[in-house]
Design a protein around this motif. Structure first.
Motif, PDB file in Angstrom:
ATOM      1  N   LYS A  50      51.778  46.120  33.246  1.00 12.24           N
ATOM      2  CA  LYS A  50      51.856  44.551  33.367  1.00 12.24           C
ATOM      3  C   LYS A  50      53.345  44.494  34.482  1.00 12.24           C
ATOM      4  O   LYS A  50      53.331  43.849  35.434  1.00 12.24           O
ATOM      5  N   SER A  51      54.483  45.125  33.578  1.00 16.03           N
ATOM      6  CA  SER A  51      55.757  45.055  34.552  1.00 16.03           C
ATOM      7  C   SER A  51      55.912  45.731  35.790  1.00 16.03           C
ATOM      8  O   SER A  51      56.396  45.248  36.744  1.00 16.03           O
ATOM      9  N   TYR A  52      54.922  46.801  35.890  1.00 17.02           N
ATOM     10  CA  TYR A  52      54.917  47.651  37.221  1.00 17.02           C
ATOM     11  C   TYR A  52      54.134  46.439  38.288  1.00 17.02           C
ATOM     12  O   TYR A  52      54.599  46.634  39.401  1.00 17.02           O
ATOM     13  N   LEU A  53      53.052  46.063  37.756  1.00 15.50           N
ATOM     14  CA  LEU A  53      52.319  45.140  38.585  1.00 15.50           C
ATOM     15  C   LEU A  53      53.106  43.768  38.934  1.00 15.50           C
ATOM     16  O   LEU A  53      53.014  43.621  40.217  1.00 15.50           O
ATOM     17  N   ASP A  54      53.972  43.538  38.118  1.00 19.21           N
ATOM     18  CA  ASP A  54      54.705  42.524  38.474  1.00 19.21           C
ATOM     19  C   ASP A  54      55.613  42.681  39.748  1.00 19.21           C
ATOM     20  O   ASP A  54      55.852  41.906  40.439  1.00 19.21           O
ATOM     21  N   GLY A  89      39.328  42.112  46.656  1.00 15.34           N
ATOM     22  CA  GLY A  89      38.401  41.092  46.094  1.00 15.34           C
ATOM     23  C   GLY A  89      38.470  41.462  44.480  1.00 15.34           C
ATOM     24  O   GLY A  89      38.053  40.420  43.627  1.00 15.34           O
ATOM     25  N   TYR A  90      38.627  42.409  44.029  1.00 14.99           N
ATOM     26  CA  TYR A  90      38.672  42.802  42.673  1.00 14.99           C
ATOM     27  C   TYR A  90      39.953  42.039  41.920  1.00 14.99           C
ATOM     28  O   TYR A  90      39.652  41.535  40.747  1.00 14.99           O
ATOM     29  N   PHE A  91      40.963  41.817  42.624  1.00 14.41           N
ATOM     30  CA  PHE A  91      42.137  40.890  42.042  1.00 14.41           C
ATOM     31  C   PHE A  91      41.886  39.576  42.505  1.00 14.41           C
ATOM     32  O   PHE A  91      42.509  38.770  41.769  1.00 14.41           O
ATOM     33  N   ASP A  92      41.266  39.209  43.505  1.00 12.78           N
ATOM     34  CA  ASP A  92      41.081  37.718  43.728  1.00 12.78           C
ATOM     35  C   ASP A  92      40.143  37.013  42.722  1.00 12.78           C
ATOM     36  O   ASP A  92      38.834  36.967  43.404  1.00 12.78           O
ATOM     37  N   GLU A  93      40.417  36.926  41.620  1.00 16.99           N
ATOM     38  CA  GLU A  93      39.216  36.505  40.636  1.00 16.99           C
ATOM     39  C   GLU A  93      38.318  35.416  41.175  1.00 16.99           C
ATOM     40  O   GLU A  93      37.263  35.120  40.995  1.00 16.99           O
ATOM     41  N   ASN A  94      39.111  34.386  41.468  1.00 19.38           N
ATOM     42  CA  ASN A  94      38.248  33.158  41.981  1.00 19.38           C
ATOM     43  C   ASN A  94      37.961  32.926  43.448  1.00 19.38           C
ATOM     44  O   ASN A  94      37.478  32.151  43.940  1.00 19.38           O
ATOM     45  N   GLN A  95      38.096  34.156  44.091  1.00 15.80           N
ATOM     46  CA  GLN A  95      37.604  34.319  45.320  1.00 15.80           C
ATOM     47  C   GLN A  95      37.988  33.214  46.380  1.00 15.80           C
ATOM     48  O   GLN A  95      37.195  32.793  47.456  1.00 15.80           O
ATOM     49  N   ASP A  96      39.317  32.966  46.337  1.00 13.16           N
ATOM     50  CA  ASP A  96      39.959  31.665  47.257  1.00 13.16           C
ATOM     51  C   ASP A  96      40.626  32.387  48.404  1.00 13.16           C
ATOM     52  O   ASP A  96      41.352  31.584  49.056  1.00 13.16           O
ATOM     53  N   LYS A  98      43.401  34.412  48.406  1.00 14.37           N
ATOM     54  CA  LYS A  98      44.544  34.545  47.952  1.00 14.37           C
ATOM     55  C   LYS A  98      44.611  35.263  46.549  1.00 14.37           C
ATOM     56  O   LYS A  98      43.967  34.767  45.767  1.00 14.37           O
ATOM     57  N   ILE A  99      45.635  36.006  46.267  1.00 16.71           N
ATOM     58  CA  ILE A  99      45.997  36.647  44.873  1.00 16.71           C
ATOM     59  C   ILE A  99      47.059  35.869  44.254  1.00 16.71           C
ATOM     60  O   ILE A  99      48.119  36.089  44.725  1.00 16.71           O
ATOM     61  N   THR A 100      46.875  35.310  43.302  1.00 11.50           N
ATOM     62  CA  THR A 100      48.179  34.721  42.432  1.00 11.50           C
ATOM     63  C   THR A 100      48.772  35.819  41.408  1.00 11.50           C
ATOM     64  O   THR A 100      48.085  36.977  41.257  1.00 11.50           O
ATOM     65  N   ARG A 101      49.815  35.789  41.163  1.00 11.51           N
ATOM     66  CA  ARG A 101      50.690  36.624  40.406  1.00 11.51           C
ATOM     67  C   ARG A 101      49.686  36.765  38.926  1.00 11.51           C
ATOM     68  O   ARG A 101      49.769  38.204  38.603  1.00 11.51           O
ATOM     69  N   ASN A 102      49.269  35.826  38.437  1.00  9.01           N
ATOM     70  CA  ASN A 102      48.545  35.864  37.363  1.00  9.01           C
ATOM     71  C   ASN A 102      47.205  36.795  37.328  1.00  9.01           C
ATOM     72  O   ASN A 102      46.998  37.779  36.487  1.00  9.01           O
ATOM     73  N   GLU A 103      46.655  36.656  38.564  1.00 10.16           N
ATOM     74  CA  GLU A 103      45.395  37.094  38.783  1.00 10.16           C
ATOM     75  C   GLU A 103      45.700  38.721  38.965  1.00 10.16           C
ATOM     76  O   GLU A 103      45.112  39.734  38.698  1.00 10.16           O
ATOM     77  N   PHE A 104      46.903  39.180  39.656  1.00  7.89           N
ATOM     78  CA  PHE A 104      47.336  40.526  39.961  1.00  7.89           C
ATOM     79  C   PHE A 104      47.728  41.401  38.667  1.00  7.89           C
ATOM     80  O   PHE A 104      47.284  42.098  38.300  1.00  7.89           O
ATOM     81  N   GLY A 106      47.461  40.243  35.638  1.00  7.54           N
ATOM     82  CA  GLY A 106      46.594  40.253  34.475  1.00  7.54           C
ATOM     83  C   GLY A 106      45.304  41.092  34.549  1.00  7.54           C
ATOM     84  O   GLY A 106      44.453  41.364  33.338  1.00  7.54           O
ATOM     85  N   LYS A 107      45.245  42.169  35.481  1.00 10.22           N
ATOM     86  CA  LYS A 107      44.174  42.988  35.492  1.00 10.22           C
ATOM     87  C   LYS A 107      44.458  44.225  34.741  1.00 10.22           C
ATOM     88  O   LYS A 107      45.934  44.699  34.817  1.00 10.22           O
ATOM     89  N   PRO A 108      43.709  44.697  33.717  1.00  3.24           N
ATOM     90  CA  PRO A 108      44.091  45.881  32.891  1.00  3.24           C
ATOM     91  C   PRO A 108      44.036  46.982  33.612  1.00  3.24           C
ATOM     92  O   PRO A 108      43.307  47.226  34.907  1.00  3.24           O
TER      93      PRO A 108
END
Length: 150
Positions: A50-54, A89-96, A98-104, A106-108
């Motif tokens: 998670k730190s890496y993705l952040d 699309g994998y990271f854009d959970e709500n398909q809007d 744009k990818i939020t920090r939490n979406e990015f 939060g991915k395992p």
């Protein structure tokens, strides 16, 4: 100039990309989990992932609006390594779009999902070894010895 950690290499790589420098000037990033093993102990944790993705998100969010659009996400892929073939699309959970920090963030990690068999959010060398062992088809075969001749 030498860099001490792989996280520095990815930061420099993304920094050069964001500054418009040619990719050839950026040091290549490793493809495996060692790039996000922050303390380089050979144990890969969910917190390190998670730190890496952040860090990646922070570097890629060029306009600092808290979202990654398609062009900013392309920068993540250009950096290479484990995110080189990532899908927006994998990271854009709500398909809007744009990818939020939490979406990015939060991915395992697929790596942790594959190897962390005891569910402690830590992957050790023993777990990697066990995960790479060839799978035995059918029931286990018992070795014959003098006590079990048949």
């Amino acid at each position: 100039m030498l860099f001490r950690t792989s996280s520095c290499r990815i930061g420099i790589t993304l920094g050069l990309l964001l500054a418009g420098e040619p990719l050839a000037l950026a040091q290549p990033a490793p493809n495996g989990p060692e790039i996000w093993d922050a303390n380089h102990d050979g144990i890969y944790t969910c917190d390190e992932w998670k730190s890496y993705l952040d860090r990646i998100f922070t570097l890629a969010d060029r306009n600092h609006d808290g979202h990654l659009d398609q062009s900013e996400f392309a920068t993540v892929r250009k950096a290479g390594g484990i995110l080189a073939e990532a899908d927006f699309g994998y990271f854009d959970e709500n398909q809007d779009g744009k990818i939020t920090r939490n979406e990015f963030v939060g991915k395992p990690s697929e790596f942790i999902l594959r190897y962390d068999k005891n569910g402690d959010c830590r992957v050790t060398a023993d777990e990697i070894k066990a995960g790479n062992a060839p799978k035995q088809a059918g029931p286990p075969v018992r070795e014959r010895d003098r006590f079990h001749p048949n």
